[in-house]
Design a protein around this motif. Structure first.
Motif, PDB file in Angstrom:
ATOM      1  N   SER A 109       0.831  -1.207   0.000  1.00  0.00           N
ATOM      2  CA  SER A 109       0.000   0.000   0.000  1.00  0.00           C
ATOM      3  C   SER A 109       0.865   1.257   0.000  1.00  0.00           C
ATOM      4  N   ASP A 110       1.982   1.246   0.748  1.00  0.00           N
ATOM      5  CA  ASP A 110       2.879   2.407   0.769  1.00  0.00           C
ATOM      6  C   ASP A 110       3.460   2.665  -0.612  1.00  0.00           C
ATOM      7  N   LEU A 111       3.839   1.594  -1.306  1.00  0.00           N
ATOM      8  CA  LEU A 111       4.415   1.743  -2.642  1.00  0.00           C
ATOM      9  C   LEU A 111       3.398   2.311  -3.620  1.00  0.00           C
ATOM     10  N   THR A 140      -9.939  -9.365  -6.341  1.00  0.00           N
ATOM     11  CA  THR A 140      -9.555  -8.000  -5.978  1.00  0.00           C
ATOM     12  C   THR A 140      -8.984  -7.254  -7.173  1.00  0.00           C
ATOM     13  N   LEU A 141      -8.124  -7.911  -7.943  1.00  0.00           N
ATOM     14  CA  LEU A 141      -7.533  -7.266  -9.117  1.00  0.00           C
ATOM     15  C   LEU A 141      -8.595  -6.973 -10.170  1.00  0.00           C
ATOM     16  N   SER A 142      -9.526  -7.891 -10.353  1.00  0.00           N
ATOM     17  CA  SER A 142     -10.605  -7.676 -11.313  1.00  0.00           C
ATOM     18  C   SER A 142     -11.506  -6.523 -10.878  1.00  0.00           C
ATOM     19  N   LYS A 143     -11.809  -6.462  -9.578  1.00  0.00           N
ATOM     20  CA  LYS A 143     -12.656  -5.384  -9.063  1.00  0.00           C
ATOM     21  C   LYS A 143     -11.980  -4.026  -9.222  1.00  0.00           C
ATOM     22  N   ALA A 144     -10.644  -3.997  -9.097  1.00  0.00           N
ATOM     23  CA  ALA A 144      -9.912  -2.741  -9.255  1.00  0.00           C
ATOM     24  C   ALA A 144      -9.844  -2.294 -10.706  1.00  0.00           C
ATOM     25  N   GLY A 145     -10.202  -3.179 -11.644  1.00  0.00           N
ATOM     26  CA  GLY A 145     -10.212  -2.807 -13.054  1.00  0.00           C
ATOM     27  C   GLY A 145      -8.858  -2.838 -13.717  1.00  0.00           C
ATOM     28  N   VAL A 146      -7.969  -3.735 -13.268  1.00  0.00           N
ATOM     29  CA  VAL A 146      -6.634  -3.807 -13.857  1.00  0.00           C
ATOM     30  C   VAL A 146      -6.505  -5.099 -14.656  1.00  0.00           C
ATOM     31  N   ASP A 147      -5.675  -5.071 -15.697  1.00  0.00           N
ATOM     32  CA  ASP A 147      -5.313  -6.288 -16.400  1.00  0.00           C
ATOM     33  C   ASP A 147      -4.252  -7.015 -15.589  1.00  0.00           C
ATOM     34  N   THR A 148      -4.225  -8.338 -15.697  1.00  0.00           N
ATOM     35  CA  THR A 148      -3.295  -9.125 -14.902  1.00  0.00           C
ATOM     36  C   THR A 148      -2.503 -10.072 -15.785  1.00  0.00           C
ATOM     37  N   LEU A 149      -1.192 -10.017 -15.622  1.00  0.00           N
ATOM     38  CA  LEU A 149      -0.294 -10.981 -16.258  1.00  0.00           C
ATOM     39  C   LEU A 149       0.317 -11.818 -15.147  1.00  0.00           C
ATOM     40  N   GLU A 150       0.026 -13.130 -15.152  1.00  0.00           N
ATOM     41  CA  GLU A 150       0.543 -14.012 -14.119  1.00  0.00           C
ATOM     42  C   GLU A 150       1.774 -14.733 -14.658  1.00  0.00           C
ATOM     43  N   LEU A 151       2.901 -14.593 -13.958  1.00  0.00           N
ATOM     44  CA  LEU A 151       4.164 -15.181 -14.395  1.00  0.00           C
ATOM     45  C   LEU A 151       4.662 -16.158 -13.341  1.00  0.00           C
ATOM     46  N   SER A 152       4.780 -17.406 -13.734  1.00  0.00           N
ATOM     47  CA  SER A 152       5.335 -18.428 -12.851  1.00  0.00           C
ATOM     48  C   SER A 152       6.842 -18.535 -13.072  1.00  0.00           C
ATOM     49  N   THR A 153       7.537 -19.055 -12.070  1.00  0.00           N
ATOM     50  CA  THR A 153       8.989 -19.213 -12.202  1.00  0.00           C
ATOM     51  C   THR A 153       9.356 -20.276 -13.234  1.00  0.00           C
ATOM     52  N   ASP A 154       8.398 -21.104 -13.645  1.00  0.00           N
ATOM     53  CA  ASP A 154       8.698 -22.087 -14.690  1.00  0.00           C
ATOM     54  C   ASP A 154       8.059 -21.717 -16.028  1.00  0.00           C
ATOM     55  N   ASP A 155       7.616 -20.466 -16.172  1.00  0.00           N
ATOM     56  CA  ASP A 155       7.017 -20.006 -17.418  1.00  0.00           C
ATOM     57  C   ASP A 155       8.082 -19.672 -18.455  1.00  0.00           C
ATOM     58  N   ASP A 156       7.691 -19.791 -19.723  1.00  0.00           N
ATOM     59  CA  ASP A 156       8.489 -19.253 -20.822  1.00  0.00           C
ATOM     60  C   ASP A 156       8.072 -17.797 -21.002  1.00  0.00           C
ATOM     61  N   LEU A 157       9.000 -16.858 -20.770  1.00  0.00           N
ATOM     62  CA  LEU A 157       8.665 -15.432 -20.734  1.00  0.00           C
ATOM     63  C   LEU A 157       8.103 -14.947 -22.062  1.00  0.00           C
ATOM     64  N   ALA A 158       8.725 -15.343 -23.169  1.00  0.00           N
ATOM     65  CA  ALA A 158       8.251 -14.883 -24.482  1.00  0.00           C
ATOM     66  C   ALA A 158       6.839 -15.379 -24.754  1.00  0.00           C
ATOM     67  N   ALA A 159       6.571 -16.641 -24.460  1.00  0.00           N
ATOM     68  CA  ALA A 159       5.231 -17.195 -24.701  1.00  0.00           C
ATOM     69  C   ALA A 159       4.193 -16.501 -23.834  1.00  0.00           C
ATOM     70  N   ALA A 160       4.554 -16.207 -22.574  1.00  0.00           N
ATOM     71  CA  ALA A 160       3.608 -15.538 -21.675  1.00  0.00           C
ATOM     72  C   ALA A 160       3.272 -14.142 -22.183  1.00  0.00           C
ATOM     73  N   ILE A 161       4.287 -13.395 -22.623  1.00  0.00           N
ATOM     74  CA  ILE A 161       4.045 -12.041 -23.129  1.00  0.00           C
ATOM     75  C   ILE A 161       3.212 -12.082 -24.395  1.00  0.00           C
ATOM     76  N   LEU A 162       3.448 -13.064 -25.251  1.00  0.00           N
ATOM     77  CA  LEU A 162       2.669 -13.174 -26.485  1.00  0.00           C
ATOM     78  C   LEU A 162       1.204 -13.481 -26.190  1.00  0.00           C
ATOM     79  N   ARG A 163       0.948 -14.382 -25.232  1.00  0.00           N
ATOM     80  CA  ARG A 163      -0.443 -14.675 -24.871  1.00  0.00           C
ATOM     81  C   ARG A 163      -1.139 -13.438 -24.325  1.00  0.00           C
ATOM     82  N   GLU A 206      -5.609  -2.670  -1.553  1.00  0.00           N
ATOM     83  CA  GLU A 206      -6.672  -2.702  -2.560  1.00  0.00           C
ATOM     84  C   GLU A 206      -7.143  -1.294  -2.942  1.00  0.00           C
ATOM     85  N   LYS A 207      -7.391  -0.454  -1.945  1.00  0.00           N
ATOM     86  CA  LYS A 207      -7.886   0.898  -2.224  1.00  0.00           C
ATOM     87  C   LYS A 207      -6.855   1.747  -2.956  1.00  0.00           C
TER      88      LYS A 207
END
Length: 334
Positions: A189-191, A287-310, A218-219
């Protein structure tokens, strides 16, 4: 009488050591960016460009059109004079400026050091920032960053160019090496409150965090979306969602230092852990959906390029359809 001032030779040695450390850090940032350029950015070249129509919306002043209000439109764009004459809500559509400013709001608290595989969440965060910053600055757009560890530790004003991207990556490396141990839980929240104050102009804001934080963020996040286009980049590791059968293992809280032994061989414990993790996931996504933001979920075993393309593909479809229903998921618009 003993002098507390260092001798000239000692000062010279300290200066030389500082220069060597700086050069080493700069070289590390250069190696990271070069690796990202070869392994990720080259794969994305030609796939994200569309005659220079950015996926992220800029700001504009030139009125392009007027049309009827739709449920996904920003109420700040309503033309009240036209609405009063026609008795139907109408919004102004502006020509988008090509240049945009993007900010990375970076949570680099100790919890992002965790990784059960080859990569930690911090490396995934650095890779995402390096790729997005390089893609944006290559066309003259400006990127800046707010770096959080124990508190807001660095503010990097928006600039463009490859050297500036190296500066961002170096700041992330510096926090990893020199950062003091976190005192207590992260206060996201401070950030977010600091971000709202330090970003006077409308920008695209990437909040990069694992969202393991004290409540109350959240607020401030919802308030940030009132001025800016916000994308939440949520970092996670598969072990944070489901525990395998590893027997008796020690678990330590990276931020508080608290440690305890747990018996992962106990099927009931693993089931309770999975249930609590699923509830936390559902609450976070809601909470993220209610705030009206898009969400990109990145796992430590994800392929970064494929995730960004999706993610880019879903944003394109959402822009074309004028704002589709938001869908939670892995590396998706949520």
């Amino acid at each position: 009488m003993k002098s507390w001032w260092p001798s000239r030779r000692a000062r010279a040695a300290n200066d030389a050591q500082a220069v060597a450390v700086a050069e080493t850090a700069a070289g590390a940032a250069e190696r990271v960016l070069r690796r990202l350029e070869w392994t990720v950015i080259r794969r994305l070249d030609g796939l994200l460009q569309g005659d220079y129509r950015t996926l992220m919306r800029g700001t504009g002043l030139d009125l392009a059109d007027l049309r009827e209000y739709q449920h996904h439109d920003d109420v700040r764009h309503i033309d009240w004079n036209v609405t009063a004459r026609l008795q139907t809500p109408h919004v102004r559509v502006f020509t988008e400026d090509r240049e945009m400013a993007a900010w990375f709001v970076l949570d680099l608290s100790r919890s992002v050091d965790f990784g059960s595989g080859l990569k930690a969440k911090r490396e995934i965060s650095q890779g995402f920032v390096g790729v997005l910053a390089r893609l944006l600055t290559r066309h003259g757009n400006r990127v800046g960053a707010l770096v959080y560890g124990n508190d807001l530790e660095a503010v990097i004003p928006p600039r463009s160019g490859r050297r500036h991207v190296l500066h961002l990556l170096h700041a992330m490396d510096k926090r990893a090496v020199e950062g003091k141990p976190t005192q207590g839980m992260t206060r996201l929240s401070d950030l977010l409150k600091s971000a709202a104050v330090l970003m006077p102009r409308r920008s695209t804001v990437f909040v990069v965090s694992d969202f393991l934080t004290e409540p109350g963020w959240e607020k401030p996040l919802a308030q940030l979306t009132q001025r800016h286009e916000v994308v939440a980049v949520r970092l996670f590791d598969p072990l944070e969602i489901e525990l395998p059968d590893l027997g008796l293992v020690p678990l330590r809280d990276a931020e508080t230092g608290e440690q305890l032994w747990v018996d992962t061989h106990d099927a009931g414990f693993r089931k309770r852990f999975a249930r609590i993790a699923a509830e936390r996931e559902a609450a976070l996504r809601a909470t993220l959906s209610k705030a009206g933001v898009d969400t990109l979920e990145l796992s430590t075993d994800d392929d970064l390029a494929a995730a960004i393309l999706r993610f880019a593909d879903l944003r394109k479809r959402r822009v074309r359809t004028g704002g589709a229903q938001r869908q939670p998921g892995k590396a998706v618009v949520a």
